[in-house]
Design an enzyme around this catalytic site. Sequence first.
Site, PDB file in Angstrom:
ATOM      1  N   ASN A 188       6.163   6.633   6.211  1.00 61.95           N
ATOM      2  CA  ASN A 188       6.226   5.624   7.274  1.00 61.95           C
ATOM      3  C   ASN A 188       7.683   5.476   7.721  1.00 61.95           C
ATOM      4  O   ASN A 188       8.501   4.915   7.000  1.00 61.95           O
ATOM      5  CB  ASN A 188       5.688   4.285   6.717  1.00 61.95           C
ATOM      6  CG  ASN A 188       5.853   3.140   7.694  1.00 61.95           C
ATOM      7  OD1 ASN A 188       6.115   3.351   8.888  1.00 61.95           O
ATOM      8  ND2 ASN A 188       5.694   1.911   7.213  1.00 61.95           N
ATOM      9  N   TRP A 189       7.973   6.012   8.912  1.00 63.15           N
ATOM     10  CA  TRP A 189       9.361   5.987   9.391  1.00 63.15           C
ATOM     11  C   TRP A 189       9.761   4.615   9.938  1.00 63.15           C
ATOM     12  O   TRP A 189      10.923   4.401  10.286  1.00 63.15           O
ATOM     13  CB  TRP A 189       9.562   7.054  10.486  1.00 63.15           C
ATOM     14  CG  TRP A 189       9.407   8.464   9.998  1.00 63.15           C
ATOM     15  CD1 TRP A 189       9.126   8.871   8.712  1.00 63.15           C
ATOM     16  CD2 TRP A 189       9.523   9.663  10.770  1.00 63.15           C
ATOM     17  NE1 TRP A 189       9.060  10.245   8.649  1.00 63.15           N
ATOM     18  CE2 TRP A 189       9.298  10.760   9.906  1.00 63.15           C
ATOM     19  CE3 TRP A 189       9.788   9.926  12.125  1.00 63.15           C
ATOM     20  CZ2 TRP A 189       9.333  12.080  10.336  1.00 63.15           C
ATOM     21  CZ3 TRP A 189       9.824  11.244  12.564  1.00 63.15           C
ATOM     22  CH2 TRP A 189       9.603  12.313  11.676  1.00 63.15           C
ATOM     23  N   LYS A 190       8.811   3.731  10.054  1.00 60.81           N
ATOM     24  CA  LYS A 190       9.060   2.369  10.591  1.00 60.81           C
ATOM     25  C   LYS A 190       9.788   2.452  11.937  1.00 60.81           C
ATOM     26  O   LYS A 190       9.530   3.353  12.718  1.00 60.81           O
ATOM     27  CB  LYS A 190       9.838   1.525   9.581  1.00 60.81           C
ATOM     28  CG  LYS A 190       9.194   1.522   8.197  1.00 60.81           C
ATOM     29  CD  LYS A 190       9.718   0.415   7.349  1.00 60.81           C
ATOM     30  CE  LYS A 190       9.211   0.564   5.939  1.00 60.81           C
ATOM     31  NZ  LYS A 190       9.312  -0.646   5.158  1.00 60.81           N
TER      32      LYS A 190
ATOM     33  N   HIS B 193      -0.084  -3.317   8.046  1.00 57.75           N
ATOM     34  CA  HIS B 193       1.147  -3.221   7.238  1.00 57.75           C
ATOM     35  C   HIS B 193       1.722  -4.637   7.058  1.00 57.75           C
ATOM     36  O   HIS B 193       1.674  -5.456   7.977  1.00 57.75           O
ATOM     37  CB  HIS B 193       2.176  -2.310   7.924  1.00 57.75           C
ATOM     38  CG  HIS B 193       3.329  -1.972   7.023  1.00 57.75           C
ATOM     39  ND1 HIS B 193       4.361  -2.853   6.798  1.00 57.75           N
ATOM     40  CD2 HIS B 193       3.593  -0.882   6.267  1.00 57.75           C
ATOM     41  CE1 HIS B 193       5.223  -2.307   5.944  1.00 57.75           C
ATOM     42  NE2 HIS B 193       4.775  -1.110   5.605  1.00 57.75           N
TER      43      HIS B 193
ATOM     44  N   GLU C 135       4.618  -5.823   7.089  1.00 55.71           N
ATOM     45  CA  GLU C 135       5.645  -6.261   8.053  1.00 55.71           C
ATOM     46  C   GLU C 135       4.981  -6.813   9.314  1.00 55.71           C
ATOM     47  O   GLU C 135       5.501  -7.728   9.952  1.00 55.71           O
ATOM     48  CB  GLU C 135       6.596  -5.094   8.369  1.00 55.71           C
ATOM     49  CG  GLU C 135       7.565  -4.861   7.212  1.00 55.71           C
ATOM     50  CD  GLU C 135       8.135  -3.460   7.108  1.00 55.71           C
ATOM     51  OE1 GLU C 135       7.956  -2.654   8.040  1.00 55.71           O
ATOM     52  OE2 GLU C 135       8.727  -3.150   6.057  1.00 55.71           O
TER      53      GLU C 135
ATOM     54  N   GLU D 245       0.330  -2.063  -1.272  1.00 54.71           N
ATOM     55  CA  GLU D 245       1.781  -2.190  -1.142  1.00 54.71           C
ATOM     56  C   GLU D 245       2.202  -3.612  -1.480  1.00 54.71           C
ATOM     57  O   GLU D 245       2.125  -4.510  -0.631  1.00 54.71           O
ATOM     58  CB  GLU D 245       2.206  -1.890   0.304  1.00 54.71           C
ATOM     59  CG  GLU D 245       1.867  -0.502   0.767  1.00 54.71           C
ATOM     60  CD  GLU D 245       2.789  -0.070   1.893  1.00 54.71           C
ATOM     61  OE1 GLU D 245       3.557   0.878   1.685  1.00 54.71           O
ATOM     62  OE2 GLU D 245       2.782  -0.708   2.965  1.00 54.71           O
TER      63      GLU D 245
ATOM     64  N   GLY E 131      10.860  -1.849   0.395  1.00 53.76           N
ATOM     65  CA  GLY E 131      12.241  -1.823   0.874  1.00 53.76           C
ATOM     66  C   GLY E 131      13.209  -2.602   0.002  1.00 53.76           C
ATOM     67  O   GLY E 131      14.344  -2.862   0.408  1.00 53.76           O
TER      68      GLY E 131
ATOM     69  N   SER F   8       8.925   1.153  -2.456  1.00 52.39           N
ATOM     70  CA  SER F   8      10.101   1.784  -3.070  1.00 52.39           C
ATOM     71  C   SER F   8       9.765   3.023  -3.897  1.00 52.39           C
ATOM     72  O   SER F   8      10.364   3.269  -4.948  1.00 52.39           O
ATOM     73  CB  SER F   8      10.885   0.767  -3.907  1.00 52.39           C
ATOM     74  OG  SER F   8      11.363  -0.268  -3.073  1.00 52.39           O
TER      75      SER F   8
ATOM     76  N   GLY G 196       8.220   4.589   2.554  1.00 56.18           N
ATOM     77  CA  GLY G 196       9.039   4.135   3.669  1.00 56.18           C
ATOM     78  C   GLY G 196      10.398   4.807   3.664  1.00 56.18           C
ATOM     79  O   GLY G 196      10.561   5.960   4.073  1.00 56.18           O
ATOM     80  N   GLY G 197      11.398   4.092   3.142  1.00 59.70           N
ATOM     81  CA  GLY G 197      12.789   4.548   3.182  1.00 59.70           C
ATOM     82  C   GLY G 197      12.986   5.997   2.747  1.00 59.70           C
ATOM     83  O   GLY G 197      13.707   6.757   3.412  1.00 59.70           O
TER      84      GLY G 197
END
Length: 251
Positions: A9-11, A95, A97, A167, A173, A212, A233-234
């Site tokens: 997930n590149w957000k 998600h 967020e 998640e 993150g 993470s 993600g990251g």
Amino acid sequence: MRRPLVAGNWKMHGSRAGVAELIMGLRELALPADVEVAVFPPYVYLAKVVEELGRVAVGVGAQDCAIEPQQGALTGEIAACQLQDVGCSMVLVGHSERRLLLGESDDWVVRKFAAAQACSLTPVLCVGETLEQREAGKTLEVVGRQLAGVVDALGVEVFARAVVAYEPVWAIGTGLTASPEQAQEVHAAIRAQLADKSAEVASGVRILYGGSVKAANAAELFGMPDIDGGLVGGASLNADEFGAICRAAGN
Ligand code: PEP
């Protein structure tokens, strides 16, 4: 036997130059054949990523879709059928967020899930508890309620064509990761909840862990019996790190 899936997930990250560099890195990776790999770029780069990754075995998904499946008058939104039209095969729904920062309700998550399937996209339903909820001992209740929102509205059979991603919000993150045992407990509860309605659907559905995930902890997490890969993600913004996570999901 469930085929592991690793989803990046590149957000809201990337630029034309940065995405081009990431695509180049992904094309050079030696990816395991027994793992399905997909990336979820920002909308504006989707067509480019589909075009450039078309020749390698990496699927492309979107990070969200509109509550209506078809194109129409809904300013600023993107319909699931438009995503399918540009070559996406999956879409994230719910998600944390979006649920927490943008106020996305359970009802909207259900509508987005249904819209995705109406356009032949695989929804990846994201569920997870906040730190406060975990500390209050409410993890399974919260996750169970988020899952039940979709099961009660659409029926358990929809999970024969969907993926679930657990998640924990406190792990996204933050550098904090659920321990393999903490994650396994929730994954097993998700599968058991689905098995109450259909043992067949429950045994086939893939449940990803997200929060993470990195190369250093992936193998331990993916080694748990009910963890079928990761939503990353990251660490998915670095092709080499992402490739190492994909390899950790293979056998
Ligand atoms: C995510 O946003 O889905 C996620 C898991 O992020 P990170 O890996 O950076 O925690």
